[in-house]
Design a protein around this motif. Structure first.
Motif, PDB file in Angstrom:
ATOM      1  N   LYS A   1      37.199  38.038  19.573  1.00 44.53           N
ATOM      2  CA  LYS A   1      36.279  37.956  20.712  1.00 44.53           C
ATOM      3  C   LYS A   1      37.023  38.485  21.941  1.00 44.53           C
ATOM      4  CE  LYS A   1      32.611  34.647  20.396  1.00 44.53           C
ATOM      5  NZ  LYS A   1      32.078  33.342  20.815  1.00 44.53           N
ATOM      6  N   VAL A   2      36.264  38.878  22.942  1.00 40.88           N
ATOM      7  CA  VAL A   2      36.893  39.396  24.170  1.00 40.88           C
ATOM      8  C   VAL A   2      37.345  38.229  25.048  1.00 40.88           C
ATOM      9  CG1 VAL A   2      36.413  40.595  26.359  1.00 40.88           C
ATOM     10  CG2 VAL A   2      35.604  41.568  24.186  1.00 40.88           C
ATOM     11  N   TYR A   3      38.529  38.355  25.640  1.00 40.97           N
ATOM     12  CA  TYR A   3      38.961  37.465  26.735  1.00 40.97           C
ATOM     13  C   TYR A   3      39.387  38.370  27.887  1.00 40.97           C
ATOM     14  CZ  TYR A   3      41.472  33.925  29.415  1.00 40.97           C
ATOM     15  OH  TYR A   3      41.879  33.081  30.421  1.00 40.97           O
ATOM     16  N   ARG A   4      38.858  38.103  29.059  1.00 48.92           N
ATOM     17  CA  ARG A   4      39.194  39.001  30.171  1.00 48.92           C
ATOM     18  C   ARG A   4      39.263  38.252  31.496  1.00 48.92           C
ATOM     19  NH1 ARG A   4      33.427  42.293  30.700  1.00 48.92           N
ATOM     20  NH2 ARG A   4      32.202  40.516  31.422  1.00 48.92           N
ATOM     21  N   GLY A   5      40.097  38.771  32.385  1.00 45.57           N
ATOM     22  CA  GLY A   5      40.194  38.247  33.743  1.00 45.57           C
ATOM     23  C   GLY A   5      38.911  38.558  34.484  1.00 45.57           C
ATOM     24  N   MET A   6      38.521  37.635  35.369  1.00 46.61           N
ATOM     25  CA  MET A   6      37.282  37.865  36.107  1.00 46.61           C
ATOM     26  C   MET A   6      37.473  38.928  37.185  1.00 46.61           C
ATOM     27  SD  MET A   6      35.439  36.129  34.258  1.00 46.61           S
ATOM     28  CE  MET A   6      34.151  37.089  34.977  1.00 46.61           C
ATOM     29  N   ALA A   7      38.732  39.282  37.479  1.00 49.46           N
ATOM     30  CA  ALA A   7      38.981  40.369  38.433  1.00 49.46           C
ATOM     31  C   ALA A   7      39.460  41.622  37.696  1.00 49.46           C
ATOM     32  CB  ALA A   7      40.008  39.922  39.462  1.00 49.46           C
TER      33      ALA A   7
ATOM     34  N   GLY B 106      43.199  41.580  36.993  1.00 43.91           N
ATOM     35  CA  GLY B 106      43.108  40.933  35.690  1.00 43.91           C
ATOM     36  C   GLY B 106      43.035  41.972  34.592  1.00 43.91           C
ATOM     37  N   VAL B 107      43.280  41.521  33.360  1.00 40.40           N
ATOM     38  CA  VAL B 107      43.222  42.433  32.216  1.00 40.40           C
ATOM     39  C   VAL B 107      42.220  41.905  31.183  1.00 40.40           C
ATOM     40  CG1 VAL B 107      45.594  43.239  32.503  1.00 40.40           C
ATOM     41  CG2 VAL B 107      45.134  41.274  31.044  1.00 40.40           C
TER      42      VAL B 107
ATOM     43  N   CYS C 188      46.037  37.342  33.927  1.00 40.12           N
ATOM     44  CA  CYS C 188      46.187  37.658  35.357  1.00 40.12           C
ATOM     45  C   CYS C 188      47.232  38.729  35.574  1.00 40.12           C
ATOM     46  CB  CYS C 188      46.692  36.429  36.107  1.00 40.12           C
ATOM     47  SG  CYS C 188      45.627  35.024  35.939  1.00 40.12           S
ATOM     48  N   LYS C 189      46.999  39.582  36.559  1.00 40.18           N
ATOM     49  CA  LYS C 189      48.091  40.440  36.997  1.00 40.18           C
ATOM     50  C   LYS C 189      48.227  40.448  38.519  1.00 40.18           C
ATOM     51  CE  LYS C 189      45.636  44.858  36.445  1.00 40.18           C
ATOM     52  NZ  LYS C 189      45.805  46.258  36.171  1.00 40.18           N
ATOM     53  N   THR C 190      47.783  39.344  39.137  1.00 40.33           N
ATOM     54  CA  THR C 190      47.881  39.200  40.595  1.00 40.33           C
ATOM     55  C   THR C 190      49.318  39.380  41.085  1.00 40.33           C
ATOM     56  OG1 THR C 190      45.963  37.764  40.671  1.00 40.33           O
ATOM     57  CG2 THR C 190      47.496  37.566  42.504  1.00 40.33           C
ATOM     58  N   ARG C 191      50.271  38.786  40.356  1.00 44.83           N
ATOM     59  CA  ARG C 191      51.669  38.860  40.832  1.00 44.83           C
ATOM     60  C   ARG C 191      52.203  40.277  40.712  1.00 44.83           C
ATOM     61  NH1 ARG C 191      53.954  33.364  38.258  1.00 44.83           N
ATOM     62  NH2 ARG C 191      52.364  31.987  39.123  1.00 44.83           N
TER      63      ARG C 191
ATOM     64  N   ARG D 139      34.262  43.522  36.221  1.00 40.58           N
ATOM     65  CA  ARG D 139      33.577  44.072  37.395  1.00 40.58           C
ATOM     66  C   ARG D 139      32.523  45.089  37.009  1.00 40.58           C
ATOM     67  NH1 ARG D 139      38.750  45.075  41.088  1.00 40.58           N
ATOM     68  NH2 ARG D 139      38.857  43.036  42.060  1.00 40.58           N
ATOM     69  N   LYS D 140      32.844  45.939  36.034  1.00 44.26           N
ATOM     70  CA  LYS D 140      31.881  46.958  35.599  1.00 44.26           C
ATOM     71  C   LYS D 140      30.633  46.288  35.060  1.00 44.26           C
ATOM     72  CE  LYS D 140      34.494  51.106  34.780  1.00 44.26           C
ATOM     73  NZ  LYS D 140      35.789  51.304  34.155  1.00 44.26           N
ATOM     74  N   ASP D 141      30.823  45.204  34.289  1.00 46.05           N
ATOM     75  CA  ASP D 141      29.661  44.505  33.740  1.00 46.05           C
ATOM     76  C   ASP D 141      28.833  43.859  34.828  1.00 46.05           C
ATOM     77  OD1 ASP D 141      30.256  45.303  31.254  1.00 46.05           O
ATOM     78  OD2 ASP D 141      30.882  43.337  30.488  1.00 46.05           O
ATOM     79  N   ARG D 142      29.501  43.376  35.880  1.00 44.88           N
ATOM     80  CA  ARG D 142      28.744  42.766  36.988  1.00 44.88           C
ATOM     81  C   ARG D 142      27.991  43.841  37.753  1.00 44.88           C
ATOM     82  NH1 ARG D 142      33.503  39.646  37.558  1.00 44.88           N
ATOM     83  NH2 ARG D 142      34.220  40.423  39.565  1.00 44.88           N
ATOM     84  N   GLY D 143      28.563  45.039  37.767  1.00 42.84           N
ATOM     85  CA  GLY D 143      27.850  46.167  38.352  1.00 42.84           C
ATOM     86  C   GLY D 143      27.974  46.316  39.842  1.00 42.84           C
ATOM     87  N   LYS D 144      28.093  45.157  40.544  1.00 44.32           N
ATOM     88  CA  LYS D 144      28.020  45.191  42.010  1.00 44.32           C
ATOM     89  C   LYS D 144      28.951  46.220  42.641  1.00 44.32           C
ATOM     90  CE  LYS D 144      27.499  40.372  42.464  1.00 44.32           C
ATOM     91  NZ  LYS D 144      28.323  39.247  42.758  1.00 44.32           N
ATOM     92  N   GLU D 145      30.244  46.122  42.238  1.00 40.87           N
ATOM     93  CA  GLU D 145      31.231  46.985  42.879  1.00 40.87           C
ATOM     94  C   GLU D 145      30.952  48.456  42.595  1.00 40.87           C
ATOM     95  OE1 GLU D 145      31.898  44.286  41.245  1.00 40.87           O
ATOM     96  OE2 GLU D 145      33.460  43.092  42.216  1.00 40.87           O
ATOM     97  N   TYR D 146      30.215  48.691  41.507  1.00 44.32           N
ATOM     98  CA  TYR D 146      30.038  50.079  41.095  1.00 44.32           C
ATOM     99  C   TYR D 146      28.675  50.650  41.477  1.00 44.32           C
ATOM    100  CZ  TYR D 146      34.399  49.459  38.726  1.00 44.32           C
ATOM    101  OH  TYR D 146      35.719  49.225  38.481  1.00 44.32           O
ATOM    102  N   ASN D 147      27.774  49.782  42.011  1.00 44.91           N
ATOM    103  CA  ASN D 147      26.473  50.344  42.395  1.00 44.91           C
ATOM    104  C   ASN D 147      26.303  50.382  43.910  1.00 44.91           C
ATOM    105  OD1 ASN D 147      25.839  47.802  43.239  1.00 44.91           O
ATOM    106  ND2 ASN D 147      24.507  47.318  41.504  1.00 44.91           N
ATOM    107  N   GLY D 148      27.451  50.354  44.595  1.00 47.11           N
ATOM    108  CA  GLY D 148      27.403  50.581  46.034  1.00 47.11           C
ATOM    109  C   GLY D 148      27.121  49.336  46.853  1.00 47.11           C
ATOM    110  N   LYS D 149      27.009  48.155  46.198  1.00 47.05           N
ATOM    111  CA  LYS D 149      26.749  46.947  46.969  1.00 47.05           C
ATOM    112  C   LYS D 149      27.921  46.637  47.905  1.00 47.05           C
ATOM    113  CE  LYS D 149      25.220  42.219  46.796  1.00 47.05           C
ATOM    114  NZ  LYS D 149      24.769  41.112  46.041  1.00 47.05           N
ATOM    115  N   TYR D 150      29.144  46.862  47.400  1.00 50.81           N
ATOM    116  CA  TYR D 150      30.310  46.672  48.249  1.00 50.81           C
ATOM    117  C   TYR D 150      30.883  48.029  48.627  1.00 50.81           C
ATOM    118  CZ  TYR D 150      30.220  41.868  46.579  1.00 50.81           C
ATOM    119  OH  TYR D 150      29.856  40.593  46.279  1.00 50.81           O
TER     120      TYR D 150
END
Ligand code: XMP
Length: 356
Positions: free
Chosen positions: A266-272, A296-297, A183-186, A277-288
């Protein structure tokens, strides 16, 4: 100004124990509206796409705990994952995840295939969007057998948020803003509460209201688990501890060292994280229209083999911790444990430090 503490800031004071063997400590806890589930240990694998898929959920059920399937997939994939857990390990139950967008269809389809336990999981759970989602789920969502769903909601870090989420319909509140390994929220937002204090304050409020909490994030060893129960939690959620295991989703990555040996990761990553996000695609294909700053890192963690052995070791560590504070059952830890503050040199003294 109130001072807040995290796991490393406190030490648990050993108590006279009546347990003759560490194995006499019982780690079984109940879960569900009517306590219908007996978990062999109070562990929940994190609903992250590098921690819990069907294999992890199927395994943790047998060793000690319950899996929370991640929500970063389509409704069809989520239903398939749920059914896959049942196929691998028919008695296994698991928790399914939803967010605060598109949750109605996802909830209804998951309920249709048999899901009973839901987690509404967003980064800042004390929000109007959470209120709307919980109110809808409580009022409209029904399980296959007509029962009301059992709902976990989070994440939050204050007693007021616990009170609100409980009033909006949560049966369990997930506590932790910013303590997680990835996390890097703080850092990004300045917000969050050191986890020992967050768990302590939120558990008191939850138990006053008759609901439960999950301490989520920042647990690096079984000692932290015992401290989380001393602070009053009912369950712990584990992310990084179960990452890099055979049962965690994702490929094993092999790298050659300078000496020519092979190392596996193996990869461990924050969901944010940007990566997720790139793998989910949404933020990058104009949905949002608005893409928030990453909170997150992503990192590579050494491949650890089966999660079975890790969970068994955590369970043994928890039992030993219970013996040190004279608790026979998990629920007794919060009453038996005594904690005091320690200095950073006190904390460092507790780590192996053999001088050559
Ligand atoms: P551990 O320390 O067990 O923490 O690895 C797992 C928890 O971390 C949370 N999580 C995040 N928090 N940014 C955050 O600030 C993120 O990108 C992120 N992804 C996961 C989550 O609560 C998880 O269970």
């Amino acid at each position: 100004m109130k001072k807040n503490y995290t796991y490393d800031d406190i030490c648990l004071i050993p108590q006279m124990t009546h347990l003759r063997s560490r194995n006499d400590a019982k780690t079984v806890v109940t879960f569900g509206r009517n306590n219908e589930i007996k978990l062999l240990a109070p562990f929940i694998s994190a609903n992250m796409d590098t921690v819990t898929g069907p294999e992890m959920a199927a395994l943790i059920w047998d060793v000690g705990g319950i899996g929370a399937l991640h929500r970063f997939n389509t409704v069809e994939e989520a239903c398939k994952d749920y059914l896959e857990v049942k196929k691998i390990n028919p008695p296994a139950e698991c928790i399914v995840s939803v967010g605060v967008h598109g949750y109605k269809e996802r909830c209804e389809e998951l309920a249709k295939v048999g899901a009973k336990y839901f987690v509404v999981d967003i980064a800042h759970g004390h929000s109007i969007a959470m209120k709307e989602a919980l109110s809808w789920m409580k009022g409209n969502l029904r399980l296959k057998n007509g029962d009301k769903p059992y709902i976990i909601a989070g994440n939050v870090a204050t007693p007021l948020a616990v009170r609100h989420l409980s009033a909006w319909g949560a049966d369990i509140v997930k506590v932790g803003i910013g303590p997680g390994a990835c996390c890097k929220t703080r850092i990004v937002t300045g917000h969050g509460v050191p986890q020992f204090s967050a768990v302590l304050d939120c558990a008191r409020e939850a138990h006053r209201l008759g609901i439960k909490i999950i301490a989520d994030g920042g647990i690096r060893n079984s000692g932290d688990i015992v401290k989380a129960f001393a602070a009053g939690t009912d369950f712990v959620m584990l992310g990084s501890l179960l990452s890099g295991t055979k049962e965690a989703p994702g490929q094993v990555i092999t790298k050659a060292t300078e000496r020519g040996d092979k190392q596996h990761f193996k990869v461990y990553r924050g969901m944010a994280s940007d990566s997720a996000r790139k793998d989910r695609g949404k933020e990058y294909n104009g949905k949002y229209s608005y893409v928030p700053a990453a909170e997150g890192v992503k990192t590579l963690v050494p491949y650890k083999g089966s999660a079975h052995d890790i969970i068994m070791q955590l369970k043994k560590g928890l039992k030993s911790g219970m013996s040190y504070c004279n608790a026979t059952d998990i629920s007794e830890i919060k009453d038996c444990a005594l904690y005091e503050l320690q200095t950073s040199s006190g904390f460092n003294e507790g780590k192996p430090h053999i001088l050559g």
